[in-house]
Every structure is written in C-alpha cells, then in structure tokens.
Design a protein around this motif. Structure first.
Motif, mmCIF file in Angstrom:
data_model
loop_
_atom_site.group_PDB
_atom_site.id
_atom_site.type_symbol
_atom_site.label_atom_id
_atom_site.label_comp_id
_atom_site.label_asym_id
_atom_site.label_seq_id
_atom_site.Cartn_x
_atom_site.Cartn_y
_atom_site.Cartn_z
ATOM 1 N N VAL A 163 45.450 49.548 25.339
ATOM 2 C CA VAL A 163 46.267 48.563 26.293
ATOM 3 C C VAL A 163 45.390 48.443 27.526
ATOM 4 C CG1 VAL A 163 48.402 47.964 27.554
ATOM 5 C CG2 VAL A 163 48.736 48.739 25.087
ATOM 6 N N LYS A 164 45.150 47.375 28.142
ATOM 7 C CA LYS A 164 44.592 47.089 29.416
ATOM 8 C C LYS A 164 45.512 46.135 29.949
ATOM 9 C CE LYS A 164 40.503 45.999 31.878
ATOM 10 N NZ LYS A 164 38.980 45.832 31.609
ATOM 11 N N TRP A 165 45.878 46.316 31.267
ATOM 12 C CA TRP A 165 46.774 45.381 31.896
ATOM 13 C C TRP A 165 46.117 45.497 33.579
ATOM 14 C CZ3 TRP A 165 52.205 46.153 34.230
ATOM 15 C CH2 TRP A 165 52.718 45.021 34.754
ATOM 16 N N ASN A 166 45.448 44.155 33.806
ATOM 17 C CA ASN A 166 44.908 44.101 35.145
ATOM 18 C C ASN A 166 45.859 43.006 35.934
ATOM 19 O OD1 ASN A 166 43.112 45.848 34.617
ATOM 20 N ND2 ASN A 166 41.346 44.306 34.281
ATOM 21 N N ASN A 167 45.985 43.234 37.184
ATOM 22 C CA ASN A 167 46.783 42.385 37.952
ATOM 23 C C ASN A 167 45.779 42.336 39.323
ATOM 24 O OD1 ASN A 167 49.555 42.108 36.772
ATOM 25 N ND2 ASN A 167 48.761 44.153 36.511
ATOM 26 N N ASN A 168 45.582 40.949 39.664
ATOM 27 C CA ASN A 168 44.842 40.475 40.916
ATOM 28 C C ASN A 168 45.663 39.789 41.868
ATOM 29 O OD1 ASN A 168 42.549 41.875 39.720
ATOM 30 N ND2 ASN A 168 42.271 40.200 38.354
ATOM 31 N N PHE A 169 45.669 40.304 43.044
ATOM 32 C CA PHE A 169 46.505 39.637 44.046
ATOM 33 C C PHE A 169 45.488 39.260 45.038
ATOM 34 C CE2 PHE A 169 48.934 42.963 42.268
ATOM 35 C CZ PHE A 169 50.108 42.277 41.613
ATOM 36 N N SER A 170 45.830 37.799 45.840
ATOM 37 C CA SER A 170 45.061 37.445 47.131
ATOM 38 C C SER A 170 46.084 37.067 47.911
ATOM 39 C CB SER A 170 44.404 35.989 46.682
ATOM 40 O OG SER A 170 43.347 36.318 45.648
ATOM 41 N N LEU A 171 46.065 37.607 48.896
ATOM 42 C CA LEU A 171 47.211 37.960 50.135
ATOM 43 C C LEU A 171 46.650 37.634 51.451
ATOM 44 C CD1 LEU A 171 48.240 41.633 49.083
ATOM 45 C CD2 LEU A 171 49.223 39.488 48.495
ATOM 46 N N VAL A 219 39.450 29.339 49.661
ATOM 47 C CA VAL A 219 40.744 29.588 48.979
ATOM 48 C C VAL A 219 40.094 30.219 47.683
ATOM 49 C CG1 VAL A 219 42.609 28.838 47.677
ATOM 50 C CG2 VAL A 219 41.872 27.956 49.896
ATOM 51 N N SER A 220 40.626 31.448 47.424
ATOM 52 C CA SER A 220 39.806 32.184 46.275
ATOM 53 C C SER A 220 40.870 31.820 44.849
ATOM 54 C CB SER A 220 40.349 33.732 46.287
ATOM 55 O OG SER A 220 39.542 34.082 47.417
ATOM 56 N N ASN A 221 40.107 31.207 43.843
ATOM 57 C CA ASN A 221 40.895 31.019 42.659
ATOM 58 C C ASN A 221 40.692 32.227 41.657
ATOM 59 O OD1 ASN A 221 40.875 28.056 43.643
ATOM 60 N ND2 ASN A 221 38.728 27.984 43.233
ATOM 61 N N LYS A 222 41.508 32.076 40.827
ATOM 62 C CA LYS A 222 41.651 33.179 39.571
ATOM 63 C C LYS A 222 40.296 33.008 38.658
ATOM 64 C CE LYS A 222 44.059 31.458 35.711
ATOM 65 N NZ LYS A 222 43.168 32.024 34.628
ATOM 66 N N PRO A 223 39.863 34.300 38.408
ATOM 67 C CA PRO A 223 38.557 34.185 37.590
ATOM 68 C C PRO A 223 38.988 33.561 36.116
ATOM 69 C CG PRO A 223 38.941 36.532 38.182
ATOM 70 C CD PRO A 223 40.294 35.499 38.856
ATOM 71 N N THR A 224 37.934 33.074 35.645
ATOM 72 C CA THR A 224 38.046 32.016 34.496
ATOM 73 C C THR A 224 37.489 32.875 33.344
ATOM 74 O OG1 THR A 224 38.252 29.933 35.772
ATOM 75 C CG2 THR A 224 37.659 29.945 33.303
ATOM 76 N N VAL A 225 38.027 32.751 32.038
ATOM 77 C CA VAL A 225 37.739 33.405 30.884
ATOM 78 C C VAL A 225 37.402 32.198 30.049
ATOM 79 C CG1 VAL A 225 38.102 34.908 29.077
ATOM 80 C CG2 VAL A 225 39.080 35.552 31.346
ATOM 81 N N VAL A 226 36.224 32.135 29.607
ATOM 82 C CA VAL A 226 35.559 31.011 28.769
ATOM 83 C C VAL A 226 35.014 31.936 27.545
ATOM 84 C CG1 VAL A 226 33.891 29.290 28.333
ATOM 85 C CG2 VAL A 226 34.866 29.744 30.741
ATOM 86 N N LYS A 227 35.481 31.404 26.422
ATOM 87 C CA LYS A 227 35.122 31.960 24.938
ATOM 88 C C LYS A 227 33.818 30.794 24.456
ATOM 89 C CE LYS A 227 36.733 34.057 22.156
ATOM 90 N NZ LYS A 227 36.567 35.541 21.683
ATOM 91 N N LYS A 228 32.679 31.662 24.581
ATOM 92 C CA LYS A 228 31.552 30.714 23.790
ATOM 93 C C LYS A 228 31.226 31.411 22.463
ATOM 94 C CE LYS A 228 29.024 29.591 28.021
ATOM 95 N NZ LYS A 228 27.869 29.506 28.758
ATOM 96 N N VAL A 229 30.242 30.622 21.799
ATOM 97 C CA VAL A 229 30.077 30.944 20.311
ATOM 98 C C VAL A 229 29.618 32.354 20.070
ATOM 99 C CG1 VAL A 229 27.525 30.219 20.702
ATOM 100 C CG2 VAL A 229 28.769 29.981 18.182
ATOM 101 N N ALA A 246 51.190 33.283 39.564
ATOM 102 C CA ALA A 246 51.832 32.416 40.803
ATOM 103 C C ALA A 246 50.205 32.335 41.412
ATOM 104 C CB ALA A 246 52.612 33.212 41.450
ATOM 105 N N LYS A 247 50.523 31.480 42.746
ATOM 106 C CA LYS A 247 49.299 31.138 43.394
ATOM 107 C C LYS A 247 48.465 32.363 43.729
ATOM 108 C CE LYS A 247 50.542 26.475 44.660
ATOM 109 N NZ LYS A 247 50.739 25.652 45.943
ATOM 110 N N PHE A 248 49.075 33.419 44.177
ATOM 111 C CA PHE A 248 48.514 34.631 44.655
ATOM 112 C C PHE A 248 48.421 35.739 43.570
ATOM 113 C CE2 PHE A 248 52.981 35.252 44.864
ATOM 114 C CZ PHE A 248 53.205 36.511 44.558
ATOM 115 N N TRP A 249 48.584 35.374 42.300
ATOM 116 C CA TRP A 249 48.716 36.728 41.622
ATOM 117 C C TRP A 249 48.454 36.081 39.938
ATOM 118 C CZ3 TRP A 249 53.990 38.721 39.204
ATOM 119 C CH2 TRP A 249 53.632 39.610 38.362
#
Length: 785
Positions: A668-676, A99-109, A632-635
């Motif tokens: 502007v940057k708008w990315n949409n990732n879908f797992s189908l 099951v693919s999870n959405k990428p995680t964005v982490v802010k470090k120092v 959503a779970k797929f988006w």
C-alpha cells in the motif's frame, strides 16, 4: 516537399507596443502536441525558427508567466507571422502569483508519466519527488517499483551510473524546479539494455534562454547522530556552449542495530540457542560531482562531454556484538564479545563522449556514444573476540584481520539510429559493445585453525572479464485511438573467471533474445486499455561472483559464488484506466535463476553462512488498484494497493532438496499533497507505506510500515526554499526475517536509525528563467559495481 525546409519568423510585443526581449517561443506538432523546437526572441523582440519541415504546427509565446493563445500554422513556404502580443498589465505587477496545479498522471503505451511542472513538488529536490511518484516505493533509502528491486535511475534517457547511496546524495542535492516529469517504465523497451528491472526516467525541461543561474543548499539531519550535506549547482547557456556543474559534500554518522537468533538443531531438536546483539556505527564522508558540456558544431551536429565522480575518503565503522549461547536445560550460558574496527575508501569516476547528427528535418538522427569508468574500493577490518564461560569470565580470545580491494574498469561503445516513417511511425535501431575487467584481492590472517568449520580464503586473487555485444530494433506506430510499440534486442555475452586458489579458468558464453510488445487502445476519452509483454536479464554483480570466504565474526561468513548464472524474467501486464483517475492492472511475472543472498545455518559447526545463490525460480501474479484524484483545490491524493501471490523455489544448502515457499502479499502506498496559503507558497506532504509479510529467497519477511511528513516554504521572492521533514514518524520500520524449514530455524531483525528530522535551505540566484541541462549516461554495466 519532403526535402524542403522553411522559416517561421515574427515579433513579440507588449500590448503598448514595446518589444519583449527573451520571450520563450515553443513550436509543437499539431497532430499530437509533441515538442518540435524552441527559441527565444532577441533584444528587439524578433524570433525565427529555421530549417522547419512543411507540416501543421502550434506556436505559443510566453514571458514571466504570461502566455499567448496557441496559433496554428500550416507551413508550406517561408512564413512571417503577425505580431504576437502579450498583456503588459500583468507583467507590471510587483509580485507574480503562481497557482500550483496537482501533478498529472498520464498512461502511455510503454510507461507512466508523472507531470510535476508548475506544481508544489517542483519546489523540492528530485529525491523528494521520487518519494511522491506513483508506483515508486522509497523505504530506508531503497528504491523499488511496486516492491521489485533492481530499479535503474535515468535522467533524459541516460542512466545515473552511481551506487544507490551516492544516487541519494546526487538527487537530494539537485532541485526539482527544472524537472518536467518522472517516467516510470515497468518493462523497458528494446532500446534500453536488457539488464535490470524497472526504469525511473527523470525528464528535464527544454532550455530556451541564454544566461546563468545557480543555487547553494544545505541540509541538516538529526537521528541518533547528526548528518549534514551541502553543495552547489551551476548552469550556463551561451550562444553555443551549454554547461552545468554540480557538487555536493556529505558527512554521515548513523547507528544500525541487529538481532540474530539461531536455533542449532540436532536430529530435529534444538541443541543450542545463539542470540547475538549487534550495534554498528558508521562514520564517513562523500564527495559527488558532475560536469556536462554540450557544444553544437552547427545546426545538425552536436558534441558533448560528461563526467560523473563519487569520492569516499577514508571512513571508519565500529561494531560491537554480544553473542550468548544457551544450551537446553542449562540455566547459565556461555558466549563471546566481538569488536570490529574497519576502514574503507573508494572512488568511482566515469567519462562520456557523445556525438549526435541530425540527418534531416523530419527527425532522423544518428548518434555515437563512448564511455569509460574506473572504480576502486578498499577495506581493512580488524576483528577481536573474547570468549566467556558460564560465569561470564573471559576464557579465551581470538583476533584476525581482513584486507580486501576491488578494481573494475568498464568500457563501452554504442551507436543508435532513429527515423520517422511517415507521420505516425518511428523506427529505432542500434549496436553496442561493452568490456568489463575486474580484479579482486583478499588477505585474511590470524584465524584459530583449531575451530571446526573455519576454512577462510587466507590469500587470493580473483580475475573476471566480460564482453557483451548487443543489437536492437524497435518500431512504434499509432492510430487515432490506438498505439503499438514492439522491439527485439539480442545480446551475446562471454565471461572468463580465474581464481588463484583453483588455478584454472572458467569460461561461459550465451546468446539471448529479448522481445518486447506494448499495446494501448483508447476507444473513448474515459477508457484506456493497455498490454505489455517483456523478457529481460539480470547478470550477477562483479563482487557476487567473487568466490572469497570473508568471515564477519567467528560464527558468520559471507561467501561469493563463482558458479552464479544470469537470471531471466518474463513479465506481462494488462491494464484498464477510467477517466485518468482509476487504474486496474493484472500482472504476471516468472523469474528463473533469480539471484538472492541466502542465509543458512551449519548445525554441525555452528556457523551462519551468507551465500549468494541462484534461486530456482520466482513466480508472482496479482492485481494493482491505483486512485489519483484532486480531493479539493488544496489537496490531491494518490493511492496504490497491490495484492499478489509470490512464491520462490530454492535448493537447501545442507540437504540439496528443492523447497517451495509462497505467500499472498499486500503493498500500500498513500501520498497526500497539500498547497496552503493564498499564494500557494506553503506546501506539505503526508505519506504512508505498508508491506505485509512477503517471501524473499529462503526467508519470510514480516510486515512493516512507515509514515512521513514534510513542509516546504518559498521565501525571498521564491529564490529561497525552506524545508522541514520527519521520516518514520512512529518508529515502525523494522525488518524481521525468519527461515524455518527442515533443519533451519533462525531469525534476524534489522533496525536502522529510521526516524530522521531534517531541516534544509536552498537559495537560487542568477536568471531563473533558464533551465538545467542536468542529465547522466546510460551504461548498464556500471549498475553491477
């Protein structure tokens, strides 16, 4: 206790009691879950971690998608663990569902971390991942971070030292399945060279299991003309030796269109209008290869050899232009046709030798790095011009040829020392020396010397030498709710320029300090504050200081600038993040002596001059809003809006007056990732980018945007990946630049072949449980080739 080392050992079994061979085991620090080391169980399921310092750790075992719970270990002596059991029922299934999870964005120092491991993005290539990375803009195969150019690509903290066009081929041909995360470092700390802008650091996964794997791939692209790239990747890890080999071959043919309109002035009035329509067809081949060898001499000493090479065999380009000259109040105009046939070839190869010594179990280490680069580029150009009168009859002609070549050698030596201070702090320091030697030659013959304003460099040699000595120190510490990182880098530079026509040497030297500071404060899980302050330098590339005058047509000339100075940038960013999904930033940037390619029109001799110059200063300030959320779970979606004021001050070449131009700009940057599909084997991306009018040097660049769609399907038990995509869907990517001030009035339009349909297939073979050790090296001087 400080000097002692212990062993952690145990066994991994299935619940039915059978041993599990080659299970992965990972040891983490209990304080911050950071990686310590990893190993694999042997044929009998036994494993052991040796030379481990006393501390608190987490241990986890995994095999074919199954993981044990984290086990906490308080290590004070040699420890033999109870048997670790993994469920065998799931392992016996005939198919494994991931099951693919959405990428995680982490802010470090000091950076933003974009985790893609175990997501749909990991099934693409690294170039595709960069297009989906927060803050990164990829348009027309150019990489920027929030609109700023000069981006450096690193892999595992080592720079990919290739021209950007070769970087595209390298990353397009490398699968992302071995990538753990992408780090975006907007203001690099003192450890990195002060040269350049933001850094994109590609972090690869750790290698735990011995074995072999590989892949073959093929990508076909269709624009106006077809293009193709094919290649292969191989990786082997033995008991000691770890090696990888990567190769790709590309055939390219693409069309680019330009339109230039120049209004030549006379006492404030338009005297003549010159309109030039140009079509350029480039056809070339490229070979890119890399090899990496790691050999641990023992537990504390490692030797590594690396080589990266890019070869461009003889390629050709054919340009045709029609320049129409219209005088005021004259119904018919004259003009000229120009044909340019050119051939070029080049080679860029680098060799690295590294030695790393672990000084103690707590993490202290000492490393030595050496580097050599050889770069050569040759180009021959034949230009033929037919001049026609008002009735479009040929009245005159002029032919001339240009031959130029550049050869550059880079050498560098570097040593780095890193040591923990207690449990929460780290000290880093290092020294570096770099030597650059460049020689350029030009030969231009056949000019019509009676044409006013024509004074090209007929024959010349330009020699350029550069020495850089650098030293840095960096300190990082953290508390329960805060982190701090500070550093100082010093660089002393000496340059010597020698142009044969001037018959004299020009020497320059300067010592500069580059401080950096990063703060992060997280009083609550939902709130995080950050501050970064940084000073950096941008040195002119070796071809830009070359003073040759190279004519591209009878009325356009490209000029280098022997008097170019380094530019310095001061930047500050203040940020606030809420629930890891919403980020708001305020930023300020002040750039002195920024290096720009400026376009000027010579009204007296009716010439266009493209000259690299130091712009007096660039000032920018504004705000960023970032939204990253699973809809959503797929988006899942990522949205970035950057709104800022940018102003540049330059010196007009004709009047020598300082001119200011400024403008508010929206990115502007708008990315949409879908797992189908139920098994998540089909994934898709819909991406959009927009840039409103922006100031660049003495030009105003008009708005542009681009839509992109792509699909990927895993086949053959996840060993095969079929991909399909379309860039610039609505064919809206055109760059229009206008210069209108004083006696300057001209416009240029750049129209690349941006709408590209691509179809690719990658097949992986061997043991897919092992990871790639693909990486590159950090020698910043190569970026200016």
């Amino acid at each position: 206790m400080w000097g002692q080392e212990f062993q952690i050992s145990g066994e991994v079994r299935q619940t039915n009691g059978q041993n599990i061979a080659f299970a992965n085991l990972v040891l983490l620090h209990a304080s911050d879950s950071s990686f310590v080391t990893g190993t694999a169980s042997d044929e009998n399921g036994f494993f052991a971690f040796n030379n481990i310092a006393p501390n608190a750790y987490f241990l986890q075992a995994s095999y074919i998608g199954n993981s044990s719970p984290f086990r906490r270990i308080e290590l004070t002596s040699n420890t033999s663990l109870e048997t670790i059991f993994l469920d065998n029922e799931i392992q016996e299934l005939h198919e494994v569902v991931v099951v693919s999870n959405k990428p995680t964005v982490v802010k470090k120092v000091d950076r933003l971390v974009f985790n893609i491991e175990n997501t749909a993005l990991s099934e693409s290539d690294i170039w595709e991942v960069l297009k989906n990375t927060p803050s990164v803009f990829v348009m027309n195969e150019k990489i920027t971070v929030k609109g700023e150019s000069g981006v450096q690509i690193y892999i595992n903290d080592k720079r990919v030292q290739l021209p950007q066009s070769d970087v595209l081929q390298l990353l397009s041909g490398t699968g992302a399945s071995a990538v753990q995360a992408i780090e975006v470092i907007s203001a690099p700390p003192a450890k990195y060279d002060a040269e350049g802008g933001a850094i994109i650091n590609i972090k690869m996964k750790k290698n735990l299991v011995s074995g072999y794997n590989g892949a073959v791939f093929n990508r076909y692209e269709q624009g106006v003309f077809p293009q193709q790239m094919l290649g292969t990747n191989h990786y082997f890890k033995g008991k000691k030796l770890e090696t990888s080999f990567n190769y790709s071959f590309g055939q390219e043919k693409f069309l680019t269109r330009y339109t230039d309109v120049t209004y030549f002035m006379d006492q404030g009035n338009v005297r003549e209008t010159w309109t030039s329509y140009l079509e350029s067809i480039d056809k070339r081949k490229k070979h890119t290869a890399s090899v990496f060898l790691d050999y641990p001499l023992d537990d504390n000493n490692t030797l590594a050899f690396s080589s990266i090479a890019s070869l461009r065999p003889l390629g050709n380009a054919r340009d045709f232009s029609d320049t129409r000259i219209q005088e005021q109040d004259t119904p018919n105009g004259s003009g000229f046709y120009t044909n340019i046939d050119s051939e070029s070839e080049g080679v860029n190869t680098a060799f690295y030798l590294d030695y790393i010594r672990k000084l103690n179990p707590e993490g202290a280490r000492l490393s030595f790095n050496s580097h050599l680069t050889y770069y050569q580029y040759e180009r021959e150009q034949l230009l033929s011009t037919d001049f026609y009168d008002n009735n479009r009859r040929v009245a005159n002609e002029n032919d001339f040829s240009t031959t130029n070549d550049q050869q550059t050698n880079l050498y560098s030596l570097q040593t780095d020392y890193q040591s923990p201070i207690g449990e929460k702090s780290t000290l880093e320091t290092g020294l570096k020396y770099a030597l650059i030697n460049s020689e350029s030659r030009i030969d231009q013959v056949g000019f019509d010397r009676d044409q006013p304003g024509i004074d090209p460099t007929e024959k010349g040699v330009f020699l350029y030498d550069e020495h850089i000595w650098a030293a840095y120190a960096s300190f990082q510490t953290q508390g329960e709710k805060w982190s701090l990182k500070s550093g100082l880098r010093a660089e002393y530079t000496e340059t010597t320029s020698n142009f044969s026509q001037l018959n004299k040497k020009v020497k320059k030297d300067y010592l500069e300090l580059f401080p950096s500071l990063y703060l992060r404060f997280a009083p609550h899980d939902n709130h995080q504050w950050g501050l970064s302050v940084k000073r950096s330098i941008a040195r002119p590339s070796y071809d830009k200081v070359n003073p040759f005058q190279v004519f591209q047509s009878n009325n356009s000339v490209v000029e280098g600038n022997m008097d170019l100075q380094p530019s310095f940038k001061h930047s500050a960013i203040f940020s606030y993040t809420y629930q890891s999904d919403y980020t708001f930033e305020l930023f300020y940037r002040y750039h002195t002596n920024i290096i720009r390619l400026l376009t000027f029109q010579d009204n007296e001799y009716e010439l266009l001059r493209f000259r690299t110059s130091n712009v007096d200063r660039e000032l920018a300030y504004g705000s960023d809003f970032i939204y990253n959320k699973g809809v959503a779970k797929f988006w899942d979606t990522y949205f970035l809006a950057s709104y800022f004021y940018s102003a540049e001050r330059f010196v007009d070449l004709d009047s020598q007056q300082k001119i200011d131009q400024g403008l508010w700009t929206l990115l502007v940057k708008w990315n949409n990732n879908f797992s189908l599909l139920k098994d998540k084997s089909l994934s898709g991306n819909i991406n959009f980018m927009y840039v409103s009018p922006i100031i660049r040097g003495n030009s105003r660049q008009e708005k542009y945007n681009e839509w992109e769609i792509s699909l990927k399907k895993t086949v053959f038990g996840k060993r095969g990946i079929l991909s399909m995509g379309l860039t610039d869907v609505f064919k809206q990517f055109n760059l229009r630049n206008t210069r209108k001030y004083g006696n300057q009035y001209n416009t240029s339009v750049y129209r690349p072949d941006g709408r590209i349909f691509s179809l690719g297939f990658r097949y992986k073979f061997g043991n897919l449980g092992i990871k790639d050790n693909y990486r590159s090296k950090n020698v910043e001087e190569r970026n200016r080739l």
